[in-house]
Design a protein around this motif. Structure first.
Motif, mmCIF file in Angstrom:
data_model
loop_
_atom_site.group_PDB
_atom_site.id
_atom_site.type_symbol
_atom_site.label_atom_id
_atom_site.label_comp_id
_atom_site.label_asym_id
_atom_site.label_seq_id
_atom_site.Cartn_x
_atom_site.Cartn_y
_atom_site.Cartn_z
ATOM 1 N N LEU A 165 33.726 74.733 -62.687
ATOM 2 C CA LEU A 165 32.689 75.783 -62.225
ATOM 3 C C LEU A 165 31.507 75.796 -63.339
ATOM 4 C CD1 LEU A 165 34.360 78.760 -60.620
ATOM 5 C CD2 LEU A 165 33.250 76.848 -59.408
ATOM 6 N N PRO A 166 30.183 75.913 -63.046
ATOM 7 C CA PRO A 166 29.032 75.863 -63.859
ATOM 8 C C PRO A 166 29.057 77.037 -64.748
ATOM 9 C CG PRO A 166 27.973 75.999 -61.682
ATOM 10 C CD PRO A 166 29.850 75.789 -61.624
ATOM 11 N N ILE A 167 28.688 77.030 -65.560
ATOM 12 C CA ILE A 167 28.403 78.435 -66.503
ATOM 13 C C ILE A 167 27.084 79.185 -65.675
ATOM 14 C CG2 ILE A 167 27.171 79.422 -68.736
ATOM 15 C CD1 ILE A 167 30.112 78.433 -68.940
ATOM 16 N N GLY A 168 27.311 80.419 -65.539
ATOM 17 C CA GLY A 168 26.110 81.331 -64.851
ATOM 18 C C GLY A 168 26.381 81.578 -63.487
ATOM 19 N N LYS A 198 30.972 86.983 -62.620
ATOM 20 C CA LYS A 198 30.220 86.349 -63.461
ATOM 21 C C LYS A 198 31.406 85.440 -63.952
ATOM 22 C CE LYS A 198 26.161 85.394 -65.775
ATOM 23 N NZ LYS A 198 24.784 85.887 -66.199
ATOM 24 N N TYR A 199 31.071 84.289 -63.990
ATOM 25 C CA TYR A 199 31.966 83.114 -64.817
ATOM 26 C C TYR A 199 31.998 83.103 -66.283
ATOM 27 C CZ TYR A 199 34.258 78.672 -65.696
ATOM 28 O OH TYR A 199 34.955 77.586 -65.989
ATOM 29 N N THR A 200 32.936 83.927 -66.826
ATOM 30 C CA THR A 200 32.994 84.000 -68.490
ATOM 31 C C THR A 200 34.183 83.475 -68.780
ATOM 32 O OG1 THR A 200 33.674 86.325 -68.288
ATOM 33 C CG2 THR A 200 31.288 85.852 -68.139
ATOM 34 N N GLN A 201 34.404 83.589 -70.072
ATOM 35 C CA GLN A 201 35.521 83.142 -70.741
ATOM 36 C C GLN A 201 36.809 84.172 -70.328
ATOM 37 O OE1 GLN A 201 36.433 80.426 -72.113
ATOM 38 N NE2 GLN A 201 38.465 80.973 -72.838
#
Length: 811
Positions: A345-348, A369-372
């Motif tokens: 998946l893309p960051i953001g 939101k896509y984060t670590q």
């Protein structure tokens, strides 16, 4: 038709007056033996397939003989691809040919009952009330000693695989469809039948396929043993293959046909019925236009999205991907696929994961939101995921997803993974269509027997794409290819224009195309209205679309001389395409479309939810003698395990299980053994005899170093230098740390370059699966290492003793 036609049978003597007929449950395959070994009237099935370019015409004949002393009614259920257009049904009884008529379904049912009550012989073919890919057929009043050959014919388009192969499937597997409280009462999936080993099926299957292509046939492959391909000419434009004798009903029969120039655009113009007035669909010429737009590959769009992964966790996901004992379990393949998707998946972007069965669970209350941190939390849940949620109810989680708030700038992309065993197919498709303007749905049918009606229907309703994963197909590869599609820039302003002589026009029959994906073939149907030119004349059709501000065109010129076809193949497929936009099932179709769908079906001869084929032999006038003798016919058992599972037979088990293991089952060779057990749970696959261990955990990723490496990638694309990476590389952490050029890059940069080189050295055959996460890793690395990157790459290649070309890093 397909081994479809071959599925479950129930036999019984004809009903007495006032007795109601009931339907049979849909089962895995076509079981035809009873525990008491009564003779089974179905003796053999022969299938003839004619493939011309990318269209298949199929004729399937089932040969019956009643060896008993009483009249019988045979009822069978079979699967078929939902894109198939069934247009002919007939019977040959003791030398007499009886051709069926397509009628309003309610009228046909009434006429069938009336004919049987009057002692006539009757045949009824109809689609299931809950799905477009299931059909049932009644052969009524088959007299003692009588023989009958029932033949049905259909046509279908052949989908194009990414490697250029055309894919034809003859369905042999018919999975049980999960029944929930709201299931249709008149569905043919409600009666439960016994099961037997596939080796004991008493009938045979033969299949002969003829293939013709003007571009030449390179090769034909199959998942089943075939005779050697026989070319019927030196130019290799015609060939014939046959299914080898002794085919087991443990998988669908799949053919992959490779042509020399499969991507060439084309137009096929077919003459209409000569005795029908112009202005009608079947009277005017019909055109089938095929385009394969050459859309350039581009970097993912800067616009992110909301990615929701809806994963089937019903009990049936605990079964193998294919009938082979060594095949990976569906749930395990699904977990590996989810890991790949999450890492790619893309960051953001925003994301969420739903698991569904009889109930559903979400990883997060709403998309995050896509984060670590969120990625790690999701991965932890994925790793513990089990096929433990019971049945298969997809409608409720879909409705919950659609109720969620939209995220500005992040269009919803829904990925659905299921083995497709549901009975409320039309309700699910309707829900997706209602919400079709605010999302795209990409669907994946897992394993043989997945519902083509559900998988294709929800993708079509939302402008997405569908994939089927069977045999040796990798779910990971197809899912990642679809994710790449969803990340591509949007194709806009799609239009089709015709350039025809004066007095001739084209009326579009296919729905308006709004989305085009790279690597996707378009098939469009049109009705040619007006006056066809007498002299040799050509027409032109042009496909236009806009991509990132650039306009693209594809043109094809074709002769305006329609060719006759006794089967009216193009007309039937055009009618089917139009029906798919109007026919949403007996109960789900809006009132405004029901009349149009019924009239279109009757005019074209293509069966729909509102019609059925009925054939009556009035020469037979022999009233039924004696009481009704009811028998349930079992189906073959295929557990996909090296040893038979054992279940307990106990009266306090749910009804869904009791039928599968009757007191007499242990008396039958090969049947399930009854014994006292404590560790089994009942799930939706109990209906086919497959019981999963409640305390069994899916295996970890073991020695699959590729999955391990991907699992430990960070959300931003980097890897950490730790023992996990060292294990994958097959080295000690001390060795890797000692070789680290600290003056050039920090430890994460060093680890990331090593991981990417390992991927190119050890996973190049699966590059399509890790290409997106590598792209993310390299973007992070370029920003992180800057001008030192070439030196870091050189040091890493030397340290790993790799032959990877540094040029792949595109400094």
């Amino acid at each position: 038709m397909t081994a479809a036609v071959f599925a479950p049978l129930r036999l019984r003597a004809l009903p007495t007056a006032g007795e109601k007929k009931s339907c049979i449950t849909m089962v895995h395959f076509c079981g035809l033996l009873t525990l008491r070994r009564e003779p089974v009237p179905l003796k053999s099935i022969s299938v003839s397939v004619n493939i011309y370019e990318f269209v298949a015409g199929v004729s399937a004949t089932l040969n019956y003989e009643n060896e008993e002393k009483v009249p019988l009614e045979a009822f069978f259920v079979f699967p078929m691809d939902e894109d198939s257009a069934v247009y002919s049904f007939e019977a040959l009884v003791d030398g007499k040919k009886i051709v069926a008529e397509l009628q309003d379904k309610m009228k046909a049912r009434t006429n069938y009952e009336k004919a049987i009550s009057q002692g006539h012989q009757a045949f009824l073919l109809e689609g299931d009330s809950s799905s477009r890919d299931v059909f049932s057929c009644n052969v009524g009043n088959l007299q003692p000693g009588s023989k009958a050959a029932v033949t049905l014919k259909y046509v279908q388009e052949l989908p194009l695989e990414t490697d250029g192969a055309l894919r034809f499937v003859l369905p042999a597997v018919l999975n049980p469809r999960y029944q929930f409280s709201g299931s249709s009462k008149d569905s043919c999936l409600n009666v439960k039948t016994l099961i037997v080993p596939v080796e004991e099926l008493p009938y045979t299957l033969s299949m002969v396929t003829t293939i013709d292509s003007q571009h030449g046939i390179e090769k034909v492959q199959s998942n089943c043993p075939l005779s050697p391909t026989e070319y019927l000419g030196e130019d290799k434009t015609s060939a014939q293959v046959s299914l080898a004798a002794g085919h087991k009903f443990d998988r669908d029969v799949e053919l992959l046909i490779y042509y020399s120039e499969v991507h060439t655009p084309s137009v096929v113009l077919e003459m209409g019925m000569p005795n029908m007035k112009p202005g009608h669909l079947m009277g005017d010429p019909s055109a089938m236009v095929s385009f394969y737009p050459n859309i350039p590959e581009d970097q993912p769009s800067n616009t992110c999205g909301e990615f929701i992964f809806l994963m089937d966790r019903s009990g049936s996901m605990q079964s193998p991907m294919s009938s082979q004992d060594t095949s990976q379990l569906r749930i395990q393949a699904a977990k590996e696929t989810l890991i790949l998707l999450l890492k790619s998946l893309p960051i953001g972007c925003y994301f969420n994961i739903y698991g569904f069965g009889s109930s559903y669970e979400a990883c997060f209350p709403e998309s995050v939101k896509y984060t670590q941190q969120t990625m790690e939390e999701a991965l932890g849940r994925v790793k513990l995921m089990q096929a433990d949620l019971g049945g298969t109810e997809i409608l409720a989680p879909l409705q919950n997803i659609y109720r969620g708030p939209s995220i500005p700038g992040h269009p919803l992309q829904l990925f659905v993974f299921t083995d497709g065993e549901v009975t409320d197919t039309f309700s699910v498709i309707k829900e997706v269509r209602i919400n079709g303007q605010k999302h795209r749905c990409f669907s994946f049918g897992i394993g043989e027997g997945a519902s083509t009606s559900l998988i294709k229907g929800i993708a079509r309703a939302s402008g997405g794409t569908s994939e089927f994963i069977t045999g040796k197909d990798r779910m990971q590869s197809k899912a990642l290819r679809t994710l790449k599609r969803s990340l591509q820039p949007v194709v806009e302003d799609v239009s089709l224009s015709w350039h025809l002589p004066p007095g001739l026009s084209a009326k579009m029959l296919s729905p308006e195309q709004t989305v085009i994906f790279r690597g996707q073939r378009l098939i469009i149907y049109a009705q040619m209205t007006g006056r066809m030119p007498a002299a040799e004349t050509t027409g032109e059709v042009c496909l236009k679309y806009t991509l990132q501000g650039k306009t693209f065109e594809d043109k094809v010129t074709f002769p305006l001389q329609p060719k006759p076809d006794v089967n009216l193949t193009i007309h039937r497929l055009a009618a089917k395409s139009l029906l798919q936009t109007k026919d949403m099932g007996l109960r789900e179709t809006p009132a405004s479309d029901k009349k149009d769908a019924l009239n279109l079906s009757l005019e074209s001869g293509v069966i729909s939810s509102f019609t059925a084929f009925i054939a009556i032999n009035k020469e037979l006038n022999k009233p039924v003698q004696g009481p009704l003798a009811h028998r349930d016919i079992p189906r073959p058992i295929l557990l996909g395990a090296s040893a038979p599972l054992k279940i307990k037979c106990k009266s306090d088990f749910p009804k869904a299980l009791r039928y599968a293991c009757p007191p007499s089952a242990s008396q039958h060779r090969g049947a399930l053994t009854c014994y006292e057990a404590k560790t089994f749970q009942v799930d939706d696959y109990s209906l086919c005899g497959l019981i999963s261990h409640k305390d069994q955990h899916s295996p970890d990723f073991g020695e699959n170093h590729l999955v391990q490496l991907i699992y430990h990638q960070n959300a931003n694309g980097s890897w950490d230098l730790n023992e996990d990476l060292a294990k994958v590389l097959g080295m000690s952490l001390e060795e890797i740390t000692a070789a680290h050029p600290a003056e050039l890059v920090d430890s994460s940069g060093w680890a990331t370059i090593l991981a990417v080189i390992w991927l190119h050295s050890n996973g190049k055959d699966l590059k399509c699966e890790w290409e997106l996460l590598e792209r993310k890793a390299m973007a992070w690395m370029r920003a992180h290492a800057g001008s030192t990157m070439p030196s870091v790459v050189k040091a890493a290649i030397t340290f790993l003793k790799s032959s990877v070309d540094p040029a792949i890093f595109a400094f």
